[in-house]
Design an enzyme around this catalytic site. Sequence first.
Site, PDB file in Angstrom:
ATOM      1  N   GLY A  12       0.829  -0.913   0.038  1.00 46.65           N
ATOM      2  CA  GLY A  12      -0.113  -0.102  -0.401  1.00 46.65           C
ATOM      3  C   GLY A  12       0.966   1.208   0.253  1.00 46.65           C
ATOM      4  O   GLY A  12       2.799   1.497   0.454  1.00 46.65           O
ATOM      5  N   ARG A  13      -0.012   2.223  -0.688  1.00 48.96           N
ATOM      6  CA  ARG A  13       0.851   3.472  -0.193  1.00 48.96           C
ATOM      7  C   ARG A  13       1.165   3.772   0.579  1.00 48.96           C
ATOM      8  O   ARG A  13       2.375   4.338   0.985  1.00 48.96           O
ATOM      9  CB  ARG A  13       0.166   5.050  -0.927  1.00 48.96           C
ATOM     10  CG  ARG A  13       0.120   4.436  -2.457  1.00 48.96           C
ATOM     11  CD  ARG A  13      -0.759   4.940  -3.678  1.00 48.96           C
ATOM     12  NE  ARG A  13      -2.426   4.805  -2.699  1.00 48.96           N
ATOM     13  CZ  ARG A  13      -3.762   5.032  -3.331  1.00 48.96           C
ATOM     14  NH1 ARG A  13      -3.441   5.887  -4.329  1.00 48.96           N
ATOM     15  NH2 ARG A  13      -4.862   4.936  -2.634  1.00 48.96           N
ATOM     16  N   MET A  14       0.230   3.998   1.873  1.00 51.06           N
ATOM     17  CA  MET A  14       0.722   4.578   3.497  1.00 51.06           C
ATOM     18  C   MET A  14       1.956   3.782   4.102  1.00 51.06           C
ATOM     19  O   MET A  14       2.698   3.259   4.575  1.00 51.06           O
ATOM     20  CB  MET A  14      -0.545   4.559   3.979  1.00 51.06           C
ATOM     21  CG  MET A  14      -1.571   6.044   3.937  1.00 51.06           C
ATOM     22  SD  MET A  14      -0.214   7.523   3.984  1.00 51.06           S
ATOM     23  CE  MET A  14      -0.119   6.896   5.731  1.00 51.06           C
ATOM     24  N   GLY A  87      -5.087   4.044  11.196  1.00 48.61           N
ATOM     25  CA  GLY A  87      -5.647   5.105  10.203  1.00 48.61           C
ATOM     26  C   GLY A  87      -6.142   4.675   9.403  1.00 48.61           C
ATOM     27  O   GLY A  87      -7.201   5.362   8.602  1.00 48.61           O
ATOM     28  N   THR A  88      -6.845   3.752   9.527  1.00 44.75           N
ATOM     29  CA  THR A  88      -7.090   3.024   8.781  1.00 44.75           C
ATOM     30  C   THR A  88      -8.904   3.391   8.674  1.00 44.75           C
ATOM     31  O   THR A  88      -9.853   3.315   9.384  1.00 44.75           O
ATOM     32  CB  THR A  88      -7.748   1.552   8.420  1.00 44.75           C
ATOM     33  OG1 THR A  88      -6.560   0.917   8.075  1.00 44.75           O
ATOM     34  CG2 THR A  88      -8.384   0.939   7.240  1.00 44.75           C
ATOM     35  N   ASN A 113      -7.047  11.080  10.426  1.00 39.43           N
ATOM     36  CA  ASN A 113      -6.220  11.973  10.008  1.00 39.43           C
ATOM     37  C   ASN A 113      -5.059  12.766  10.619  1.00 39.43           C
ATOM     38  O   ASN A 113      -5.021  13.206  12.098  1.00 39.43           O
ATOM     39  CB  ASN A 113      -7.461  13.869   9.772  1.00 39.43           C
ATOM     40  CG  ASN A 113      -6.080  14.056   8.387  1.00 39.43           C
ATOM     41  OD1 ASN A 113      -4.543  14.460   8.553  1.00 39.43           O
ATOM     42  ND2 ASN A 113      -6.852  14.480   7.477  1.00 39.43           N
ATOM     43  N   HIS A 144     -11.983  14.025  -1.762  1.00 37.36           N
ATOM     44  CA  HIS A 144     -10.919  12.411  -1.666  1.00 37.36           C
ATOM     45  C   HIS A 144     -10.693  12.166  -3.432  1.00 37.36           C
ATOM     46  O   HIS A 144     -11.662  12.453  -4.368  1.00 37.36           O
ATOM     47  CB  HIS A 144     -11.367  11.547  -1.239  1.00 37.36           C
ATOM     48  CG  HIS A 144     -11.128  12.143   0.072  1.00 37.36           C
ATOM     49  ND1 HIS A 144     -11.411  12.629   0.844  1.00 37.36           N
ATOM     50  CD2 HIS A 144     -10.190  11.697   1.090  1.00 37.36           C
ATOM     51  CE1 HIS A 144     -11.439  12.771   2.618  1.00 37.36           C
ATOM     52  NE2 HIS A 144      -9.762  11.728   2.219  1.00 37.36           N
ATOM     53  N   HIS A 145     -10.051  11.281  -3.451  1.00 41.91           N
ATOM     54  CA  HIS A 145      -9.579  10.580  -5.444  1.00 41.91           C
ATOM     55  C   HIS A 145     -10.905   9.895  -5.148  1.00 41.91           C
ATOM     56  O   HIS A 145     -11.546   9.287  -4.662  1.00 41.91           O
ATOM     57  CB  HIS A 145      -8.160   9.729  -4.978  1.00 41.91           C
ATOM     58  CG  HIS A 145      -8.005   9.406  -3.778  1.00 41.91           C
ATOM     59  ND1 HIS A 145      -8.504   7.552  -3.975  1.00 41.91           N
ATOM     60  CD2 HIS A 145      -7.480   9.340  -2.538  1.00 41.91           C
ATOM     61  CE1 HIS A 145      -7.845   7.071  -2.650  1.00 41.91           C
ATOM     62  NE2 HIS A 145      -7.829   8.644  -1.742  1.00 41.91           N
ATOM     63  N   LYS A 148     -11.131   6.301  -3.008  1.00 45.77           N
ATOM     64  CA  LYS A 148     -11.664   6.134  -1.889  1.00 45.77           C
ATOM     65  C   LYS A 148     -12.723   5.221  -1.733  1.00 45.77           C
ATOM     66  O   LYS A 148     -14.084   6.455  -2.041  1.00 45.77           O
ATOM     67  CB  LYS A 148     -11.815   7.613  -1.199  1.00 45.77           C
ATOM     68  CG  LYS A 148     -12.094   8.102   1.088  1.00 45.77           C
ATOM     69  CD  LYS A 148     -11.272   8.667   0.992  1.00 45.77           C
ATOM     70  CE  LYS A 148     -11.802   8.808   2.560  1.00 45.77           C
ATOM     71  NZ  LYS A 148     -11.461   8.306   3.964  1.00 45.77           N
ATOM     72  N   THR A 155     -12.411  12.000   8.843  1.00 51.67           N
ATOM     73  CA  THR A 155     -11.657  13.958   8.843  1.00 51.67           C
ATOM     74  C   THR A 155     -13.385  14.880   8.935  1.00 51.67           C
ATOM     75  O   THR A 155     -13.359  15.490   9.498  1.00 51.67           O
ATOM     76  CB  THR A 155     -10.384  14.253   8.225  1.00 51.67           C
ATOM     77  OG1 THR A 155      -9.684  14.013   7.957  1.00 51.67           O
ATOM     78  CG2 THR A 155     -10.254  15.772   7.957  1.00 51.67           C
TER      79      THR A 155
HETATM   80  N1  LIG Z   1      -5.985   8.661   9.214  1.00 54.16           N
HETATM   81  C1  LIG Z   1      -4.900   9.222   8.411  1.00 54.16           C
HETATM   82  O1  LIG Z   1      -4.473   9.846   7.891  1.00 54.16           O
HETATM   83  C2  LIG Z   1      -4.652   8.983   7.010  1.00 54.16           C
HETATM   84  C3  LIG Z   1      -3.827   9.255   6.337  1.00 54.16           C
HETATM   85  C4  LIG Z   1      -4.085   8.719   4.483  1.00 54.16           C
HETATM   86  C5  LIG Z   1      -4.324   6.938   4.140  1.00 54.16           C
HETATM   87  N2  LIG Z   1      -5.480   6.793   5.106  1.00 54.16           N
HETATM   88  C6  LIG Z   1      -5.969   5.735   5.076  1.00 54.16           C
HETATM   89  O2  LIG Z   1      -5.301   4.432   5.267  1.00 54.16           O
HETATM   90  C7  LIG Z   1      -5.355   3.308   4.442  1.00 54.16           C
HETATM   91  C8  LIG Z   1      -4.546   3.540   3.084  1.00 54.16           C
HETATM   92  O3  LIG Z   1      -4.162   4.318   1.972  1.00 54.16           O
HETATM   93  P1  LIG Z   1      -3.741   3.893   1.062  1.00 54.16           P
HETATM   94  O4  LIG Z   1      -3.248   5.474   0.713  1.00 54.16           O
HETATM   95  O5  LIG Z   1      -1.840   3.132   1.222  1.00 54.16           O
HETATM   96  O6  LIG Z   1      -4.342   2.399   0.539  1.00 54.16           O
HETATM   97  P2  LIG Z   1      -3.538   1.883  -0.576  1.00 54.16           P
HETATM   98  O7  LIG Z   1      -2.308   2.344  -1.463  1.00 54.16           O
HETATM   99  O8  LIG Z   1      -4.765   1.510  -1.926  1.00 54.16           O
HETATM  100  O9  LIG Z   1      -2.829   0.593   0.224  1.00 54.16           O
HETATM  101  C9  LIG Z   1      -3.922  -0.572   0.518  1.00 54.16           C
HETATM  102  C10 LIG Z   1      -3.576  -0.918   1.404  1.00 54.16           C
HETATM  103  O10 LIG Z   1      -4.429  -1.627   2.267  1.00 54.16           O
HETATM  104  C11 LIG Z   1      -4.567  -3.363   2.501  1.00 54.16           C
HETATM  105  N3  LIG Z   1      -5.631  -4.382   1.940  1.00 54.16           N
HETATM  106  C12 LIG Z   1      -6.573  -3.794   0.853  1.00 54.16           C
HETATM  107  N4  LIG Z   1      -7.639  -4.623   0.555  1.00 54.16           N
HETATM  108  C13 LIG Z   1      -7.539  -5.143   1.528  1.00 54.16           C
HETATM  109  C14 LIG Z   1      -8.188  -6.001   1.723  1.00 54.16           C
HETATM  110  N5  LIG Z   1      -8.992  -6.637   0.860  1.00 54.16           N
HETATM  111  N6  LIG Z   1      -8.369  -7.478   2.966  1.00 54.16           N
HETATM  112  C15 LIG Z   1      -6.783  -7.134   3.667  1.00 54.16           C
HETATM  113  N7  LIG Z   1      -5.421  -5.852   3.360  1.00 54.16           N
HETATM  114  C16 LIG Z   1      -6.121  -4.917   2.579  1.00 54.16           C
HETATM  115  C17 LIG Z   1      -3.608  -3.640   1.407  1.00 54.16           C
HETATM  116  O11 LIG Z   1      -2.271  -4.348   1.716  1.00 54.16           O
HETATM  117  P3  LIG Z   1      -1.060  -5.292   0.624  1.00 54.16           P
HETATM  118  O12 LIG Z   1      -0.410  -4.049   0.911  1.00 54.16           O
HETATM  119  O13 LIG Z   1      -0.874  -6.506   2.115  1.00 54.16           O
HETATM  120  O14 LIG Z   1      -1.461  -5.577  -0.372  1.00 54.16           O
HETATM  121  C18 LIG Z   1      -2.652  -1.857   1.416  1.00 54.16           C
HETATM  122  O15 LIG Z   1      -1.138  -1.670   2.028  1.00 54.16           O
HETATM  123  C19 LIG Z   1      -6.918   3.760   3.865  1.00 54.16           C
HETATM  124  O16 LIG Z   1      -7.566   3.733   4.770  1.00 54.16           O
HETATM  125  C20 LIG Z   1      -6.856   5.787   3.575  1.00 54.16           C
HETATM  126  O17 LIG Z   1      -8.041   5.849   4.085  1.00 54.16           O
HETATM  127  C21 LIG Z   1      -5.238   7.849   6.633  1.00 54.16           C
END
Ligand SMILES: NC(=O)c1ccc[n+]([C@@H]2O[C@H](COP(=O)([O-])OP(=O)(O)OC[C@H]3O[C@@H](n4cnc5c(N)ncnc54)[C@H](OP(=O)(O)O)[C@@H]3O)[C@@H](O)[C@H]2O)c1
Length: 234
Positions: A12-14, A87-88, A113, A144-145, A148, A155
């Site tokens: 994942g990106r984060m 943060g999910t 956030n 958002h993109h 999402k 937030t």
């Molecule tokens: N609270 C905050 O400040 C904040 C900031 C930014 C993002 N976020 C949240 O953080 C999350 C990830 O964002 P991102 O931009 O990194 O998203 P992303 O690039 O799409 O990555 C998604 C991640 O979730 C995992 N995943 C996806 N589908 C899954 C499933 N069905 N079962 C289990 N794992 C699954 C993936 O795991 P694998 O890598 O193992 O494949 C990957 O690491 C999102 O919920 C986003 O809204 C929160």
Amino acid sequence: MSLPTVVCGRSGRMANLLARAVRDTTDLALAGRLSLRDPAGPPAAGVFTALTDLPAAPAVVVDFTHRAATVRLLRAAEDTPCALVVGTSGLTDTDQALLRRVARRRPVVHAANFSPVMALLRRFVGELAEVLDDSWDAAVVDVHHAAKVDAPSATASALAGAWGATRAAAPISSLRFGDAVSEHRLLAGGAGEQVELAHRVNERSAFVPGVLAAVRFAGRATPGLYRLEDALCA
Ligand SMILES: NC(=O)c1ccc[n+]([C@@H]2O[C@H](COP(=O)([O-])OP(=O)(O)OC[C@H]3O[C@@H](n4cnc5c(N)ncnc54)[C@H](OP(=O)(O)O)[C@@H]3O)[C@@H](O)[C@H]2O)c1
């Protein structure tokens, strides 16, 4: 000694950003990556698929993934001692109840956030709502993109909640398009004037300082549910 830190997600990106950020510190050590996909994806080098598979108990687990993975992590954390930074987005009320239950036994930092500036903005919105006269009302815009999955964003709900703590709730409009990370606006209007507060995230790196502060805080905190503000003010 550095704090053993596990980052959830293998691609994942984060997940990638946070794993790199942890590696770049001198006081945190990346103890592993944890992918809690179901069904488990193809095995990848250095990626664990269960908390209990890690060679040593992690001090802190950082989770910015998907609600399905977060729920699995929370269930595992009931039996495996570790602190959590979550943060999910898109957690349901049931998921939040599970998170609160885990927090009775583990330190858990949870924030919609992790931008430290957004934490300040929320506080300011609360103060603004408290002092403005009754002619004022407000609305929140959440951009958002397109990928999402949840709307409104947590937030946006938190900003509306900060305004609504002392007056009528602020409605939220959510827009999903393109690939922008996020934008939140609070628009407020009174007799003859308006105010607009905007926060825009262009790069996910904006969240990293808040997450690292939360990891350090969680690593020394007693069990409980904490906000980003708790970590920043500690
Ligand atoms: N609270 C905050 O400040 C904040 C900031 C930014 C993002 N976020 C949240 O953080 C999350 C990830 O964002 P991102 O931009 O990194 O998203 P992303 O690039 O799409 O990555 C998604 C991640 O979730 C995992 N995943 C996806 N589908 C899954 C499933 N069905 N079962 C289990 N794992 C699954 C993936 O795991 P694998 O890598 O193992 O494949 C990957 O690491 C999102 O919920 C986003 O809204 C929160």
